[in-house]
Design a protein around this motif. Structure first.
Motif, PDB file in Angstrom:
ATOM      1  N   LYS A 156       0.850  -1.212   0.158  1.00 52.40           N
ATOM      2  CA  LYS A 156       0.028   0.011  -0.002  1.00 52.40           C
ATOM      3  C   LYS A 156       0.901   1.304  -0.004  1.00 52.40           C
ATOM      4  CE  LYS A 156      -3.785   0.027  -0.119  1.00 52.40           C
ATOM      5  NZ  LYS A 156      -4.639  -0.549  -1.175  1.00 52.40           N
ATOM      6  N   ARG A 157       1.996   1.011   0.389  1.00 57.23           N
ATOM      7  CA  ARG A 157       2.741   2.534   0.543  1.00 57.23           C
ATOM      8  C   ARG A 157       4.183   1.928   0.654  1.00 57.23           C
ATOM      9  NH1 ARG A 157       4.978   6.306   4.615  1.00 57.23           N
ATOM     10  NH2 ARG A 157       4.135   5.072   6.335  1.00 57.23           N
ATOM     11  N   VAL A 158       5.323   2.807  -0.284  1.00 61.49           N
ATOM     12  CA  VAL A 158       6.736   2.664  -0.167  1.00 61.49           C
ATOM     13  C   VAL A 158       7.315   3.929  -0.024  1.00 61.49           C
ATOM     14  CG1 VAL A 158       8.737   1.663  -1.340  1.00 61.49           C
ATOM     15  CG2 VAL A 158       6.513   0.698  -1.527  1.00 61.49           C
ATOM     16  N   ARG A 159       8.164   4.090   1.092  1.00 65.78           N
ATOM     17  CA  ARG A 159       8.720   5.465   1.116  1.00 65.78           C
ATOM     18  C   ARG A 159       9.699   5.772  -0.259  1.00 65.78           C
ATOM     19  NH1 ARG A 159       9.160   8.102   5.774  1.00 65.78           N
ATOM     20  NH2 ARG A 159       8.381   6.919   7.714  1.00 65.78           N
ATOM     21  N   ASP A 160       9.958   7.177  -0.389  1.00 64.19           N
ATOM     22  CA  ASP A 160      10.593   7.498  -1.683  1.00 64.19           C
ATOM     23  C   ASP A 160      12.118   7.288  -1.452  1.00 64.19           C
ATOM     24  OD1 ASP A 160       8.295   8.336  -2.527  1.00 64.19           O
ATOM     25  OD2 ASP A 160       8.624  10.442  -2.031  1.00 64.19           O
ATOM     26  N   ARG A 161      12.562   5.988  -1.619  1.00 66.45           N
ATOM     27  CA  ARG A 161      13.959   5.608  -1.439  1.00 66.45           C
ATOM     28  C   ARG A 161      14.208   5.102  -2.881  1.00 66.45           C
ATOM     29  NH1 ARG A 161      15.878   3.529   4.089  1.00 66.45           N
ATOM     30  NH2 ARG A 161      16.888   2.049   2.649  1.00 66.45           N
ATOM     31  N   THR A 162      14.745   5.870  -3.841  1.00 66.53           N
ATOM     32  CA  THR A 162      15.009   5.733  -5.300  1.00 66.53           C
ATOM     33  C   THR A 162      15.530   4.218  -5.757  1.00 66.53           C
ATOM     34  OG1 THR A 162      15.426   7.988  -5.851  1.00 66.53           O
ATOM     35  CG2 THR A 162      15.995   6.244  -7.489  1.00 66.53           C
ATOM     36  N   GLU A 163      16.670   3.623  -4.747  1.00 63.94           N
ATOM     37  CA  GLU A 163      17.158   2.554  -5.215  1.00 63.94           C
ATOM     38  C   GLU A 163      16.103   1.136  -4.873  1.00 63.94           C
ATOM     39  OE1 GLU A 163      20.793   2.080  -3.258  1.00 63.94           O
ATOM     40  OE2 GLU A 163      21.797   3.503  -4.435  1.00 63.94           O
ATOM     41  N   LEU A 164      15.478   1.406  -3.902  1.00 66.32           N
ATOM     42  CA  LEU A 164      14.231   0.517  -3.149  1.00 66.32           C
ATOM     43  C   LEU A 164      13.348   0.505  -4.546  1.00 66.32           C
ATOM     44  CD1 LEU A 164      13.100  -1.439  -1.547  1.00 66.32           C
ATOM     45  CD2 LEU A 164      11.933   0.426  -0.130  1.00 66.32           C
ATOM     46  N   LEU A 165      12.952   1.497  -4.928  1.00 61.22           N
ATOM     47  CA  LEU A 165      11.705   1.648  -6.016  1.00 61.22           C
ATOM     48  C   LEU A 165      12.262   0.971  -7.289  1.00 61.22           C
ATOM     49  CD1 LEU A 165      10.680   5.455  -5.210  1.00 61.22           C
ATOM     50  CD2 LEU A 165       9.288   3.213  -4.714  1.00 61.22           C
ATOM     51  N   VAL A 166      13.468   1.240  -7.783  1.00 62.09           N
ATOM     52  CA  VAL A 166      13.895   0.729  -8.853  1.00 62.09           C
ATOM     53  C   VAL A 166      13.894  -0.895  -8.584  1.00 62.09           C
ATOM     54  CG1 VAL A 166      16.033   0.284 -10.315  1.00 62.09           C
ATOM     55  CG2 VAL A 166      15.289   2.646  -9.511  1.00 62.09           C
ATOM     56  N   TYR A 167      14.402  -1.194  -7.485  1.00 59.87           N
ATOM     57  CA  TYR A 167      14.361  -2.881  -7.163  1.00 59.87           C
ATOM     58  C   TYR A 167      13.035  -3.400  -7.256  1.00 59.87           C
ATOM     59  CZ  TYR A 167      15.449  -7.318  -4.876  1.00 59.87           C
ATOM     60  OH  TYR A 167      15.712  -8.559  -4.337  1.00 59.87           O
ATOM     61  N   LEU A 168      12.119  -2.651  -6.398  1.00 61.74           N
ATOM     62  CA  LEU A 168      10.944  -3.287  -6.604  1.00 61.74           C
ATOM     63  C   LEU A 168      10.061  -3.361  -8.027  1.00 61.74           C
ATOM     64  CD1 LEU A 168       9.296  -1.577  -3.247  1.00 61.74           C
ATOM     65  CD2 LEU A 168      10.127  -4.049  -3.637  1.00 61.74           C
ATOM     66  N   THR A 169      10.534  -2.279  -8.760  1.00 59.91           N
ATOM     67  CA  THR A 169       9.928  -2.170 -10.300  1.00 59.91           C
ATOM     68  C   THR A 169      10.632  -3.566 -10.946  1.00 59.91           C
ATOM     69  OG1 THR A 169       9.809   0.179 -10.133  1.00 59.91           O
ATOM     70  CG2 THR A 169       9.675  -1.074 -12.427  1.00 59.91           C
ATOM     71  N   SER A 170      11.609  -3.805 -10.850  1.00 64.16           N
ATOM     72  CA  SER A 170      12.510  -4.904 -11.642  1.00 64.16           C
ATOM     73  C   SER A 170      11.747  -6.114 -11.259  1.00 64.16           C
ATOM     74  CB  SER A 170      13.918  -4.882 -11.245  1.00 64.16           C
ATOM     75  OG  SER A 170      14.274  -5.463  -9.831  1.00 64.16           O
ATOM     76  N   LYS A 171      11.328  -6.175  -9.836  1.00 64.74           N
ATOM     77  CA  LYS A 171      10.555  -7.485  -9.535  1.00 64.74           C
ATOM     78  C   LYS A 171       9.042  -7.264  -9.705  1.00 64.74           C
ATOM     79  CE  LYS A 171      14.581  -9.021  -8.005  1.00 64.74           C
ATOM     80  NZ  LYS A 171      15.308 -10.209  -8.610  1.00 64.74           N
ATOM     81  N   ASP A 172       8.607  -6.329 -10.320  1.00 61.02           N
ATOM     82  CA  ASP A 172       7.132  -6.055 -10.619  1.00 61.02           C
ATOM     83  C   ASP A 172       6.175  -6.232  -9.562  1.00 61.02           C
ATOM     84  OD1 ASP A 172       5.153  -5.716 -12.430  1.00 61.02           O
ATOM     85  OD2 ASP A 172       4.540  -8.025 -12.415  1.00 61.02           O
ATOM     86  N   ILE A 173       6.860  -5.457  -8.251  1.00 64.73           N
ATOM     87  CA  ILE A 173       6.243  -5.313  -7.148  1.00 64.73           C
ATOM     88  C   ILE A 173       5.817  -4.023  -6.898  1.00 64.73           C
ATOM     89  CG2 ILE A 173       6.264  -5.545  -4.514  1.00 64.73           C
ATOM     90  CD1 ILE A 173       8.236  -7.942  -4.936  1.00 64.73           C
ATOM     91  N   LEU A 174       4.261  -3.500  -7.219  1.00 64.50           N
ATOM     92  CA  LEU A 174       4.296  -2.342  -7.297  1.00 64.50           C
ATOM     93  C   LEU A 174       3.155  -2.072  -6.073  1.00 64.50           C
ATOM     94  CD1 LEU A 174       3.868  -1.625 -11.030  1.00 64.50           C
ATOM     95  CD2 LEU A 174       5.976  -1.062  -9.507  1.00 64.50           C
ATOM     96  N   ILE A 175       2.591  -0.625  -6.033  1.00 67.72           N
ATOM     97  CA  ILE A 175       1.507  -0.471  -5.001  1.00 67.72           C
ATOM     98  C   ILE A 175       0.142  -1.298  -5.570  1.00 67.72           C
ATOM     99  CG2 ILE A 175      -0.146   1.329  -4.320  1.00 67.72           C
ATOM    100  CD1 ILE A 175       2.382   1.668  -3.153  1.00 67.72           C
ATOM    101  N   ASP A 176      -0.516  -1.758  -4.581  1.00 70.99           N
ATOM    102  CA  ASP A 176      -1.664  -2.628  -4.823  1.00 70.99           C
ATOM    103  C   ASP A 176      -1.363  -3.932  -5.326  1.00 70.99           C
ATOM    104  OD1 ASP A 176      -3.653  -0.766  -3.667  1.00 70.99           O
ATOM    105  OD2 ASP A 176      -3.626   0.293  -5.500  1.00 70.99           O
ATOM    106  N   GLU A 177      -0.296  -4.183  -5.388  1.00 69.62           N
ATOM    107  CA  GLU A 177       0.160  -5.618  -5.883  1.00 69.62           C
ATOM    108  C   GLU A 177       0.032  -6.599  -4.658  1.00 69.62           C
ATOM    109  OE1 GLU A 177       0.809  -6.939  -8.645  1.00 69.62           O
ATOM    110  OE2 GLU A 177       1.116  -5.042  -9.845  1.00 69.62           O
ATOM    111  N   GLN A 178      -0.325  -7.796  -4.808  1.00 66.15           N
ATOM    112  CA  GLN A 178      -0.690  -9.002  -3.582  1.00 66.15           C
ATOM    113  C   GLN A 178       0.849  -9.630  -3.496  1.00 66.15           C
ATOM    114  OE1 GLN A 178      -3.413 -12.156  -3.280  1.00 66.15           O
ATOM    115  NE2 GLN A 178      -3.991 -10.867  -1.778  1.00 66.15           N
ATOM    116  N   ILE A 179       1.531  -9.560  -2.462  1.00 66.91           N
ATOM    117  CA  ILE A 179       2.711 -10.670  -2.237  1.00 66.91           C
ATOM    118  C   ILE A 179       2.287 -11.703  -1.064  1.00 66.91           C
ATOM    119  CG2 ILE A 179       4.358  -9.081  -3.289  1.00 66.91           C
ATOM    120  CD1 ILE A 179       5.186  -8.258  -0.463  1.00 66.91           C
TER     121      ILE A 179
END
Length: 214
Positions: A156-179
């Protein structure tokens, strides 16, 4: 409007709960990577302007005026992030730095028009609340470390940490995704999560900046 430097100080104070408690100059110095004497000088300036109050041996806290001003900065930043993604098709890992630059330049009228254009959104692209009428407490506050192996959660929320956001994008883990939480390794301080058939490993530090709901 205040200078960019002063606005960055106000945001740093709020980030460290300076709306209701005192933040030490040492904490600000480490967070902003600025030498302690410079921090003390800036805090004194902000106090003279009425944006903060200080207490000996305790630190600095936002005044009512300072809190209102800081929330306005955050509102500007998060609306700009949303605009960059929805209208200009930026990625969520790109928008933070752009918004950091733009937030100091736009007028109140521009922000009002932007808010209307975006239909008065509740949250930014990273799930952070957009402050309104001094209502600014985050909606999503439970980080991934609060869950146990076997739990299925929605990001539901991810802090604005660019490296973390890039990593999550590469793993297709975004807001409202279920894990699914697969495992928590206290020894190595990593948590393993699964989306569909993919396993992603996150450090405890990064997991603390990802918030979810069951």
């Amino acid at each position: 409007m205040l200078t960019e430097e002063k606005e960055d100080y106000l945001k740093a104070i709020l980030t460290h709960n300076g709306d209701h408690s005192f933040v030490s100059n040492k904490t600000l110095s480490q967070y902003l990577n600025i030498k302690p004497p410079s921090v003390s000088e800036m805090v004194n300036r902000l106090e003279k302007s009425g944006f903060v109050k200080t207490k000996p041996y305790k630190g600095v806290q936002l005044s009512e005026e300072g809190l209102t001003y800081t929330l306005d900065i955050i509102k500007r930043h998060r609306l700009l992030e949303l605009f960059l993604i929805k209208i200009l098709e930026y990625n969520w890992e790109e928008v933070h730095q752009e918004a950091e630059v733009l937030e100091h330049k736009v007028s109140h009228l521009f922000v009002e028009r932007l808010d209307k254009l975006l239909d008065y959104p509740i949250t930014c692209p990273h799930g952070g609340i957009i402050p309104r009428d001094n209502q600014y407490k985050e909606i999503y506050t439970t980080n991934l470390l609060s869950f146990e192996a076997g739990d299925e959660v929605t990001i539901k929320r991810v802090r604005d940490r660019t490296e973390l956001l890039v990593y999550l994008t590469s793993k297709d883990i975004l807001i409202d995704e279920q894990i699914k939480i697969v495992n928590k390794d206290d020894t190595n301080k990593v948590i393993m999560v699964q989306k569909e058939d993919k396993i992603t490993v996150l450090s405890y530090d990064n997991a603390m900046h990802i918030y979810a709901e069951k």
